[in-house]
Design an enzyme around this catalytic site. Structure first.
Site, short mmCIF file in Angstrom:
data_model
loop_
_atom_site.label_atom_id
_atom_site.label_comp_id
_atom_site.label_asym_id
_atom_site.label_seq_id
_atom_site.Cartn_x
_atom_site.Cartn_y
_atom_site.Cartn_z
N PRO A 2 -5.86 1.62 -0.52
CA PRO A 2 -4.62 1.06 0.04
C PRO A 2 -3.39 1.57 -0.71
O PRO A 2 -3.39 1.62 -1.93
CB PRO A 2 -4.78 -0.45 -0.18
CG PRO A 2 -6.21 -0.68 -0.45
CD PRO A 2 -6.74 0.59 -1.05
N GLU A 3 -2.39 1.97 0.02
CA GLU A 3 -1.12 2.38 -0.56
C GLU A 3 -0.07 1.33 -0.18
O GLU A 3 -0.42 0.27 0.32
CB GLU A 3 -0.74 3.79 -0.07
CG GLU A 3 -1.80 4.83 -0.44
CD GLU A 3 -1.44 6.25 0.00
OE1 GLU A 3 -0.25 6.58 0.06
OE2 GLU A 3 -2.36 7.03 0.29
#
Ligand SMILES: [Zn+2]
Length: 283
Positions: A2-3
């Site tokens: 996840p960014e």
């Protein structure tokens, strides 16, 4: 992994579903999930029991829920999920910690298949947990200073993509959004950071903001299907990716096949025509 858009999507879900609610009980089902809470699982639970969660905040890929002056801090790692749902639903084998609430409503479950993520209570961390104070502001924060970023970027003798991934320079940008932003800004990933001119830097930061905003609009990217929002739903930005993971497919702008280069044990995707490799490149 996840960014920023994925973590921000989770943050918004937590704001909607758990902010303002008081924790009843905390169950740590796997000690690895709280390995960074050095006082141990029992202390972690004691620090949260009976306390009200405030509106969650985020810096880069970290998010935290203030509890009084302290904070419940979460990092999702590769596969961490924060899921909200009816308390009597079945407990999946990947649930690492479970939080129930005094109102008897939906519970919160920290689920993590690969256990690289973690949760901890940060004493005095409501405003900004000290453990992440070294992380630079992310481009969506008011505290993000473009001029300061440009100065520090030019002081590094590295490639522009490596600089974008350096969380002490700018946080929240990972492999997917770095490649997409560089494509939008028509910059090769190995452009020397110390030769970047102000218009290039501004165009790149505009592209980062634009790609983050577009991704947020569709709930982020669920590239490996491990990332989901608090309701367990995937994001759809993978359908809009121009170059990431699309080696050999036509560049959406010019039709040239997308190129994949090895980069830091992973890959960089770019268009050889829109993003020509500079002569003085720095990997
Ligand atoms: Zn192209």
């Amino acid at each position: 992994m996840p960014e920023l858009p994925e973590v921000e999507t989770v943050r918004r879900g937590l704001e909607q579903h758990v902010a303002g609610r008081t924790i009843d009980e905390v169950e740590v089902l796997h000690p690895r999930a709280v390995r960074r809470h050095l006082a141990g699982p029992a202390d972690f639970a004691d620090a949260l029991r009976g306390r009200e969660l405030a509106v969650p905040r985020r810096r880069g890929k970290y998010l935290w829920l203030p509890v009084g002056d302290d904070a419940l801090l979460a990092h999702l790692g590769m596969s961490g999920q924060l899921l909200v749902g009816e308390p009597d639903r079945p407990l999946s084998p990947h649930v690492r910690a479970r939080f129930t609430f005094r109102d008897g409503g939906p519970d919160l479950r920290f689920t993590d298949q690969r256990t690289f993520g973690h949760v901890l209570v940060s004493a005095g961390g409501a405003e900004l947990p000290p453990i992440i104070a070294h992380i630079a502001p992310d481009p969506l924060e008011a505290a993000f200073d473009r001029a300061a970023f440009a100065t520090r970027l030019r002081a590094k003798r590295t490639g522009i993509k490596r600089a974008l991934l350096d969380q002490s320079l700018v946080s929240g940008v990972g492999n997917i959004y770095a490649d997409e932003a560089l494509w939008r800004a028509r910059l090769h990933w190995a452009r020397p950071s110390d030769r970047m001119r102000a218009p290039d830097i501004n165009r790149l930061l505009d592209a980062v903001l634009e790609v983050f905003t577009d991704a947020l609009g569709v709930g982020g990217t669920s590239f490996d299907s491990l990332y989901v929002n608090v309701n367990g739903e995937s994001g759809y930005f993978d359908r809009s990716l121009a170059v990431y993971g699309r080696a050999g497919e036509p560049c959406p702008r010019c039709g040239t096949p997308v190129r994949r280069d090895a980069f830091m044990n992973r890959s960089s995707y770019s268009c050889p025509a829109c993003q020509p490799r500079p002569r003085n490149s720095r990997a």
